[in-house]
Design a protein around this motif. Structure first.
Motif, PDB file in Angstrom:
ATOM      1  N   ALA A  28      -1.465  -3.556  -2.491  1.00  0.00           N
ATOM      2  CA  ALA A  28      -1.545  -2.100  -2.414  1.00  0.00           C
ATOM      3  C   ALA A  28      -0.839  -1.486  -3.608  1.00  0.00           C
ATOM      4  O   ALA A  28       0.056  -2.097  -4.213  1.00  0.00           O
ATOM      5  N   ARG A  30       0.779   2.431  -5.250  1.00  0.00           N
ATOM      6  CA  ARG A  30       1.233   3.800  -4.986  1.00  0.00           C
ATOM      7  C   ARG A  30       1.201   4.553  -6.307  1.00  0.00           C
ATOM      8  O   ARG A  30       1.830   4.142  -7.279  1.00  0.00           O
ATOM      9  N   THR A  61       6.545   0.586   1.342  1.00  0.00           N
ATOM     10  CA  THR A  61       5.083   0.497   1.243  1.00  0.00           C
ATOM     11  C   THR A  61       4.529  -0.489   2.263  1.00  0.00           C
ATOM     12  O   THR A  61       3.459  -0.261   2.845  1.00  0.00           O
ATOM     13  N   LYS A  64       4.430   1.308   5.543  1.00  0.00           N
ATOM     14  CA  LYS A  64       3.352   2.299   5.537  1.00  0.00           C
ATOM     15  C   LYS A  64       1.977   1.639   5.595  1.00  0.00           C
ATOM     16  O   LYS A  64       1.029   2.195   6.154  1.00  0.00           O
ATOM     17  N   VAL A  70      -0.808   3.684   4.058  1.00  0.00           N
ATOM     18  CA  VAL A  70      -1.153   3.208   2.713  1.00  0.00           C
ATOM     19  C   VAL A  70      -2.304   2.223   2.841  1.00  0.00           C
ATOM     20  O   VAL A  70      -2.165   1.190   3.503  1.00  0.00           O
TER      21      VAL A  70
END
Length: 271
Positions: A28, A30, A61, A64, A70
């Motif tokens: 992932a 951000r 993260t 999330k 996320v």
């Protein structure tokens, strides 16, 4: 210094339930910056897992991603054996953000804030007696029943943290996620948190904690998962009496939060 906290574990069932969280090969970003680089994380019913790491390691993260806030660019997430895309039972998850979001600048009483923890159970239906009972039980569990009519903004930091915990407990969750619950709270509130977690584990709930260090919660922790640069550097029993400092991947940086927006609202959860 708080007194040692005995651990409590439920009896393992003959046919174990699927993990509360199964995150596999999670990637992932951000703000266009890669944060998770193939993270694996499993949290089973009745298990307490501490997520540790330095600033920017990916702790926040990861949480999330678990709550759906996320999106994953690669990898899979299952909650209670159900892929995220099909998961709808958000009432089974209790989320406790960092305490700085407790008051939020909006006048509200302690009872009003804790009552919002019941909303995912019945959406817009009127509150029932069972809801009021559950709210009272959650307030009593964190020692705040006598402050139910007080304004949250008038409470100390530790008391606000107790309110956030009570809000999560009000829904009787099967998975309790807490983001830095020990940061900036007094010894009494730390002991309340430890007692609360012990009770949740005893009834079979899974617990995922984002921590700076294990501290007085160490006796309750089954596994410590240490992140470093978006990867898992350690996944196993915590080193006794030492906490984060002795675990692989610790680089002696001690901030209390990851880069990024720590208070994003998780999808499906009331934060």
């Amino acid at each position: 210094m708080t007194s040692p906290i005995p651990s409590a574990r439920p009896t393992s069932p003959a046919h174990p339930a699927p993990p509360a969280v199964r995150l596999h090969d999670a990637v992932a970003s951000r703000g266009g910056r890669p944060v998770l680089r193939g993270v694996d994380l499993t949290v089973r019913p009745g298990e307490v897992v501490a997520l540790l790491g330095a600033n920017g390691s990916g702790k926040s993260t990861t949480v999330k991603a678990v709550t759906g806030a996320v999106p994953l660019e690669r990898g899979t997430l299952e909650l209670f054996g159900t892929p995220l895309a099909r998961f709808r039972a958000w009432h089974r998850i209790g989320y406790v953000p960092q305490r700085t979001t407790a008051a939020s600048g909006v006048p509200a009483t302690v009872r009003e804030v804790v009552s919002t923890g019941r909303l995912p159970l019945h959406r817009l239906l009127p509150f029932r007696r069972s809801d009021r009972t559950a709210v009272d039980r959650a307030l009593a569990a964190v020692g705040m029943l006598d402050r139910a009519r007080d304004g949250v903004a008038d409470l100390s930091g530790g008391q606000q943290q107790r309110v956030l915990i009570a809000r999560a407990l009000a829904g009787a969750p099967d998975l309790l996620i807490m983001d830095e619950p020990m940061a900036g709270v007094d010894a009494a509130s730390q002991q309340v948190l430890a007692d609360t977690l012990r009770a949740e584990v005893a009834r079979g709930a899974a617990v995922l904690l984002v921590l700076h260090e294990l501290g007085p919660l160490e006796p309750l922790i089954d596994r410590a998962v240490v992140l470093r640069d978006g990867c898992v550097a350690h996944d196993g029993p915590p080193v006794p009496n030492t906490g984060l400092h002795a675990l692989p991947g610790h680089d002696h940086v001690h901030p209390h939060a990851d880069h990024g927006h720590e208070h994003d609202r998780p999808r499906g959860l009331l934060s």
